[in-house]
Design a protein around this motif. Structure first.
Motif, PDB file in Angstrom:
ATOM      1  N   LYS A 470      56.628  92.906  60.219  1.00 39.25           N
ATOM      2  CA  LYS A 470      56.319  91.690  60.962  1.00 39.25           C
ATOM      3  C   LYS A 470      57.563  90.835  61.154  1.00 39.25           C
ATOM      4  CE  LYS A 470      53.416  87.554  60.944  1.00 39.25           C
ATOM      5  NZ  LYS A 470      52.382  86.765  60.228  1.00 39.25           N
ATOM      6  N   LEU A 471      58.331  90.652  60.095  1.00 37.60           N
ATOM      7  CA  LEU A 471      59.551  89.848  60.193  1.00 37.60           C
ATOM      8  C   LEU A 471      60.521  90.468  61.190  1.00 37.60           C
ATOM      9  CD1 LEU A 471      60.112  88.906  56.442  1.00 37.60           C
ATOM     10  CD2 LEU A 471      59.331  87.403  58.279  1.00 37.60           C
ATOM     11  N   HIS A 472      60.612  91.787  61.170  1.00 31.62           N
ATOM     12  CA  HIS A 472      61.493  92.473  62.116  1.00 31.62           C
ATOM     13  C   HIS A 472      61.033  92.225  63.555  1.00 31.62           C
ATOM     14  CE1 HIS A 472      64.253  95.491  63.654  1.00 31.62           C
ATOM     15  NE2 HIS A 472      63.250  96.036  64.328  1.00 31.62           N
ATOM     16  N   SER A 473      59.719  92.266  63.775  1.00 34.43           N
ATOM     17  CA  SER A 473      59.183  92.058  65.126  1.00 34.43           C
ATOM     18  C   SER A 473      59.415  90.637  65.612  1.00 34.43           C
ATOM     19  CB  SER A 473      57.680  92.373  65.159  1.00 34.43           C
ATOM     20  OG  SER A 473      56.943  91.397  64.433  1.00 34.43           O
ATOM     21  N   LEU A 474      59.521  89.693  64.677  1.00 26.20           N
ATOM     22  CA  LEU A 474      59.782  88.297  65.027  1.00 26.20           C
ATOM     23  C   LEU A 474      61.271  88.016  65.191  1.00 26.20           C
ATOM     24  CD1 LEU A 474      57.247  86.540  62.604  1.00 26.20           C
ATOM     25  CD2 LEU A 474      57.055  86.716  65.094  1.00 26.20           C
ATOM     26  N   GLY A 475      62.088  89.038  64.968  1.00 16.98           N
ATOM     27  CA  GLY A 475      63.532  88.864  65.105  1.00 16.98           C
ATOM     28  C   GLY A 475      64.152  88.125  63.944  1.00 16.98           C
ATOM     29  N   PHE A 476      63.480  88.143  62.802  1.00 25.31           N
ATOM     30  CA  PHE A 476      63.992  87.425  61.638  1.00 25.31           C
ATOM     31  C   PHE A 476      64.951  88.320  60.860  1.00 25.31           C
ATOM     32  CE2 PHE A 476      64.013  85.852  57.302  1.00 25.31           C
ATOM     33  CZ  PHE A 476      64.115  84.482  57.491  1.00 25.31           C
ATOM     34  N   ASP A 477      66.149  87.812  60.622  1.00 21.90           N
ATOM     35  CA  ASP A 477      67.161  88.558  59.871  1.00 21.90           C
ATOM     36  C   ASP A 477      66.940  88.318  58.383  1.00 21.90           C
ATOM     37  OD1 ASP A 477      69.324  89.802  58.816  1.00 21.90           O
ATOM     38  OD2 ASP A 477      70.827  88.511  59.730  1.00 21.90           O
ATOM     39  N   LEU A 478      66.281  89.262  57.747  1.00 27.80           N
ATOM     40  CA  LEU A 478      65.910  89.085  56.349  1.00 27.80           C
ATOM     41  C   LEU A 478      67.117  88.982  55.430  1.00 27.80           C
ATOM     42  CD1 LEU A 478      63.342  88.823  54.688  1.00 27.80           C
ATOM     43  CD2 LEU A 478      63.384  91.292  54.310  1.00 27.80           C
ATOM     44  N   LYS A 479      68.206  89.604  55.817  1.00 26.93           N
ATOM     45  CA  LYS A 479      69.411  89.560  54.992  1.00 26.93           C
ATOM     46  C   LYS A 479      70.175  88.257  55.148  1.00 26.93           C
ATOM     47  CE  LYS A 479      70.203  94.560  55.021  1.00 26.93           C
ATOM     48  NZ  LYS A 479      71.154  95.635  55.371  1.00 26.93           N
ATOM     49  N   ASN A 480      69.800  87.467  56.206  1.00 32.62           N
ATOM     50  CA  ASN A 480      70.523  86.217  56.460  1.00 32.62           C
ATOM     51  C   ASN A 480      72.032  86.492  56.499  1.00 32.62           C
ATOM     52  OD1 ASN A 480      70.768  83.458  56.955  1.00 32.62           O
ATOM     53  ND2 ASN A 480      71.050  82.997  54.779  1.00 32.62           N
ATOM     54  N   SER A 481      72.404  87.496  57.249  1.00 31.62           N
ATOM     55  CA  SER A 481      73.758  88.033  57.214  1.00 31.62           C
ATOM     56  C   SER A 481      74.822  87.015  57.563  1.00 31.62           C
ATOM     57  CB  SER A 481      73.854  89.220  58.186  1.00 31.62           C
ATOM     58  OG  SER A 481      75.169  89.697  58.253  1.00 31.62           O
ATOM     59  N   LYS A 482      75.881  87.000  56.760  1.00 32.03           N
ATOM     60  CA  LYS A 482      77.014  86.118  57.015  1.00 32.03           C
ATOM     61  C   LYS A 482      77.943  86.687  58.083  1.00 32.03           C
ATOM     62  CE  LYS A 482      77.107  83.966  52.447  1.00 32.03           C
ATOM     63  NZ  LYS A 482      77.909  83.718  51.230  1.00 32.03           N
ATOM     64  N   SER A 483      77.620  87.889  58.564  1.00 32.33           N
ATOM     65  CA  SER A 483      78.459  88.473  59.601  1.00 32.33           C
ATOM     66  C   SER A 483      78.269  87.768  60.935  1.00 32.33           C
ATOM     67  CB  SER A 483      78.159  89.966  59.751  1.00 32.33           C
ATOM     68  OG  SER A 483      76.814  90.162  60.132  1.00 32.33           O
ATOM     69  N   LYS A 484      77.195  86.992  61.060  1.00 32.57           N
ATOM     70  CA  LYS A 484      76.998  86.214  62.280  1.00 32.57           C
ATOM     71  C   LYS A 484      78.040  85.110  62.346  1.00 32.57           C
ATOM     72  CE  LYS A 484      71.970  86.754  62.599  1.00 32.57           C
ATOM     73  NZ  LYS A 484      70.673  86.041  62.563  1.00 32.57           N
ATOM     74  N   ASN A 485      78.576  84.910  63.532  1.00 29.82           N
ATOM     75  CA  ASN A 485      79.518  83.815  63.662  1.00 29.82           C
ATOM     76  C   ASN A 485      78.773  82.491  63.787  1.00 29.82           C
ATOM     77  OD1 ASN A 485      78.836  83.329  66.439  1.00 29.82           O
ATOM     78  ND2 ASN A 485      80.204  84.993  67.043  1.00 29.82           N
ATOM     79  N   ALA A 486      79.522  81.396  63.731  1.00 29.16           N
ATOM     80  CA  ALA A 486      78.903  80.069  63.715  1.00 29.16           C
ATOM     81  C   ALA A 486      78.116  79.794  64.984  1.00 29.16           C
ATOM     82  CB  ALA A 486      79.978  79.008  63.514  1.00 29.16           C
ATOM     83  N   ALA A 487      78.608  80.268  66.115  1.00 36.28           N
ATOM     84  CA  ALA A 487      77.912  80.042  67.388  1.00 36.28           C
ATOM     85  C   ALA A 487      76.557  80.745  67.405  1.00 36.28           C
ATOM     86  CB  ALA A 487      78.776  80.523  68.555  1.00 36.28           C
ATOM     87  N   GLN A 488      76.497  81.960  66.857  1.00 32.14           N
ATOM     88  CA  GLN A 488      75.234  82.692  66.790  1.00 32.14           C
ATOM     89  C   GLN A 488      74.242  81.991  65.865  1.00 32.14           C
ATOM     90  OE1 GLN A 488      77.010  86.412  65.501  1.00 32.14           O
ATOM     91  NE2 GLN A 488      76.597  87.386  67.475  1.00 32.14           N
ATOM     92  N   GLN A 489      74.736  81.528  64.724  1.00 30.30           N
ATOM     93  CA  GLN A 489      73.871  80.814  63.786  1.00 30.30           C
ATOM     94  C   GLN A 489      73.331  79.531  64.408  1.00 30.30           C
ATOM     95  OE1 GLN A 489      76.200  80.214  60.248  1.00 30.30           O
ATOM     96  NE2 GLN A 489      76.439  82.396  59.860  1.00 30.30           N
ATOM     97  N   ARG A 490      74.196  78.831  65.132  1.00 26.25           N
ATOM     98  CA  ARG A 490      73.773  77.592  65.785  1.00 26.25           C
ATOM     99  C   ARG A 490      72.719  77.860  66.849  1.00 26.25           C
ATOM    100  NH1 ARG A 490      77.325  73.782  69.778  1.00 26.25           N
ATOM    101  NH2 ARG A 490      76.647  71.734  69.023  1.00 26.25           N
ATOM    102  N   LYS A 491      72.936  78.878  67.661  1.00 26.95           N
ATOM    103  CA  LYS A 491      71.985  79.236  68.712  1.00 26.95           C
ATOM    104  C   LYS A 491      70.616  79.561  68.119  1.00 26.95           C
ATOM    105  CE  LYS A 491      71.597  82.393  72.694  1.00 26.95           C
ATOM    106  NZ  LYS A 491      70.331  83.084  72.360  1.00 26.95           N
ATOM    107  N   GLU A 492      70.610  80.362  67.056  1.00 28.27           N
ATOM    108  CA  GLU A 492      69.353  80.732  66.409  1.00 28.27           C
ATOM    109  C   GLU A 492      68.652  79.518  65.822  1.00 28.27           C
ATOM    110  OE1 GLU A 492      68.473  83.116  62.407  1.00 28.27           O
ATOM    111  OE2 GLU A 492      69.015  84.446  64.060  1.00 28.27           O
TER     112      GLU A 492
END
Length: 649
Positions: A470-492
């Motif tokens: 279910k979380l995957h289908s909602l697009g939720f990143d369960l790992k809360n990955s730090k590989s995302k850059n700041a712009a991606q985190q802000r957009k989300e």
């Protein structure tokens, strides 16, 4: 300003007086300035009103507009009143006295289901459109006010709080295992990803930025707005961006200090709350009002164990702000004798569900209590500023310059940034920039592993609820990955409703209990849209991170606070220290948990026992953010909640 409630029977069956009394009676736990109901055959609307703004005094809610055949009950403060008056052609002679609920009705008459798009403020409201035989409801874009509902067998019931719905005999009290599985699996501060659900199986909620209609035997929910950058603002220079920001931020602050009573503000040593205080104090001075500030400080005896770049006691920075800003009555509160453990039961009553912010729980509630004793009606804060007004991740920006091969600009920025932070060796800084710039290097670097709490959820519950799928289908990143850059985190952050929901829920329910409205100028949709439209080079420049707010608060804040890039506050660092006198009780209750069949299907009892064995003896305060200790505390909160539900039957 209110707790609202209602029942609508689509089959035209009359609403029983017993059900009305049950719902309105359950709201008597909250203070009220007025209590009214509207009933007409198969529709009932109720309001347990708390007067906050000048025009709310004596406001009639629920309100029925006989000419338009519209009825409304609302929990709302609308901030763009002037713009709405002009757009809707409201006469000058009636503007001052017109209530926000009447204004919402006018907006609904003009724009119908699109009306929430045009409203700025904190709101949840329900409209009965008699001519169309339709219920229309909406919740503000960030979920600052709650709105729960139950829909079954042609009956739609709603309320600001869940306890009122549970007072109805046809709504059973059952644990929603899907919600609980999400709560336990998600390890960061987000409670759940699916914000249509609640902890109660038979109760749903309208998500932030959504509206709901009940018509022709059908219920429909739709998203009415998205916080996205529609067009980048292009101004001549930094000075013009500063001037434009000050204008929109000042308006947001002034709109949020609209009350006939006292105004308070949470104040830390950081930029967000300090900026709110600096603008608010100036505005209130024109009204001959003083701003009451409330600052949390650690209990006496606590030794700050945090790294040099973090500070647990922000008193020196707070004092700098108070002395510079002026027109402030300050309060420093240490809440001696209170801890995360002592507050659990009260917080469960307030939230009506488990919660994750236990580290700060004792002072979040304590500030409301103190503000209430002082007669404060509006409590300002800057809680939503990090990705808006004070956004500006320097390392990410420098990584962008590196990828774009802008060597001269990058070299200049690094030199200025190093000077501001007084870095003797730039080697580590270059390494950080390289990691951000080269994702593959980042991925393979062992020193940059994600910080994760150990999962104490029962694997059987994960399998039973299919929560991972279910979380995957909602697009939720369960790992809360730090590989995302700041712009991606802000957009989300601005696109996903689950990032907003939990803090809105706690603020709304604290406001009901203490008759104080929590208001955040950094959460103003006009301010957020402005910040999303500002070019990135205005957020990082001349060696300054968070440059827009730093430049905009020149003369508003002391430089010791405004230009501070070397240290940041870390609130909640003393939660473990405060719990040490009660450590034996904490461990004993965890032991009790491991022997209680009530929770065995939800949590992994073997992991709980392992955690008990490791931390049986009093830990040192510097383990406050130890993942296992935090997971044990969260599990205890869930256990207490389940026990309460079982006792209530």
């Amino acid at each position: 300003m209110s707790a609202i409630a209602g029942i609508y029977h689509q089959n035209h069956e009359p609403v029983s007086r017993e059900h009305i009394h049950a719902m309105m009676g359950s709201l008597e736990q909250f203070p009220a300035d007025d209590v009214r109901v509207y009933k007409k055959d198969h529709i009932f609307l109720g309001c347990h009103a708390q007067w906050i703004t000048p025009e709310s005094i004596g406001e009639i809610l629920p309100f029925y507009d006989n000419e338009r055949k519209l009825a409304i009950t609302a929990d709302a403060i609308i901030d763009n009143r002037k713009d709405l008056f002009n757009t809707l052609g409201v006469r000058q002679s009636v503007r001052k006295e017109m209530s926000d609920s009447e204004l919402i009705l006018l907006a609904y008459e003009k724009w119908e289901e699109d009306c929430p798009k045009h409203l700025v403020g904190d709101f949840a409201f329900v409209i009965w459109d008699e001519r169309k035989g339709k219920i229309f409801a909406a919740r503000d874009f960030s979920g600052a006010r709650t709105l729960y509902y139950s829909y079954d067998n042609q009956c739609f019931a709603f309320c600001t709080v869940m306890s009122s719905l549970l007072s109805l005999p046809f709504i059973k009290r059952e644990i929603n295992e899907e919600w609980l599985a999400e709560f336990l699996v998600i390890q960061n501060m987000i409670d759940v990803a699916d914000v249509t659900n609640t902890i109660h199986k038979n109760i749903n909620q309208i998500p932030p930025a959504h509206s709901l209609t009940v018509e022709n035997g059908q219920i429909a929910i739709k998203k009415y707005c998205r916080m996205v950058c529609e067009e980048t603002i292009k101004l001549k220079n930094t000075g013009e961006y500063v001037e434009a920001f000050r204008e929109v931020f000042q308006e947001a602050v002034e709109n949020r200090t609209r009350t006939f009573s006292k105004v308070g503000a949470k104040l830390s040593g950081g930029l967000d709350s300090s900026s709110v205080v600096s603008f608010a104090a100036r505005s209130l001075q024109k009204q001959n009002k003083r701003l009451h500030t409330y600052s949390y400080v650690p209990e006496e005896g606590f030794l700050d164990w945090t790294p040099k770049h973090r500070i647990a006691n922000e008193t020196p920075l707070i004092n700098e702000t108070i002395q510079h800003v002026g027109n402030v009555e300050s309060n420093f509160l240490d809440f001696k004798g209170r801890s995360s453990l002592t507050e659990i039961d009260e917080w469960l009553d307030i939230m009506e569900m488990p919660y994750k912010f236990f580290e700060n729980s004792f002072w979040l509630k304590g500030i409301f209590e103190n503000a209430n004793n002082d007669g404060v009606k509006i409590l300002l804060n800057g809680g939503r500023g990090n990705l808006g007004v004070s956004w500006g991740p320097a390392i990410d920006y420098y990584a962008t310059l590196l990828r774009q091969l802008k060597w001269r600009c990058l070299s200049r920025e690094i030199n200025l940034y190093s000077r501001n932070l007084k870095l003797a060796n730039k080697k580590r800084l270059y390494l950080l920039i390289a990691r951000k710039s080269l994702p593959s290097f980042l991925k393979n670097n062992k020193g940059n592993q994600d910080y994760r709490l150990p999962s104490l959820v029962n694997p059987a519950l994960i399998e039973k609820t299919n929560v991972l799928e279910k979380l995957h289908s909602l697009g939720f990143d369960l790992k809360n990955s730090k590989s995302k850059n700041a712009a991606q985190q802000r957009k989300e952050h601005f696109e996903k409703e689950y990032t907003w929901n939990a803090s809105g829920t706690s603020g709304c329910k604290l406001s009901l209990r203490y008759n104080i409205w929590k208001r955040d100028p950094t959460n103003d949709s006009r301010v957020i849209k402005f910040c999303l439209s500002v070019p990135k080079n205005q957020f990082v420049q001349n060696g300054l991170d968070r440059a827009l707010i730093r430049n905009s608060t020149k003369d508003y804040l002391p430089d010791e606070v405004r230009l501070n890039q070397r240290t940041r506050g870390i609130q909640g660092a003393d939660w473990l220290y405060r719990m040490l006198p009660e450590w034996t009780s904490f461990i004993d209750e965890l032991k009790q948990l491991t022997n209680d069949p009530l929770v065995s299907e939800y949590v992994d009892l073997r992991k709980i026992q392992s955690g008990i064995d490791k931390h049986y003896y009093k830990p040192t305060p510097d383990l406050a953010f130890h993942p296992e200790l935090r997971s044990l505390m969260r599990t205890l909160i869930v256990y207490r909640f389940i026990k309460k539900q079982f006792e209530r039957g």
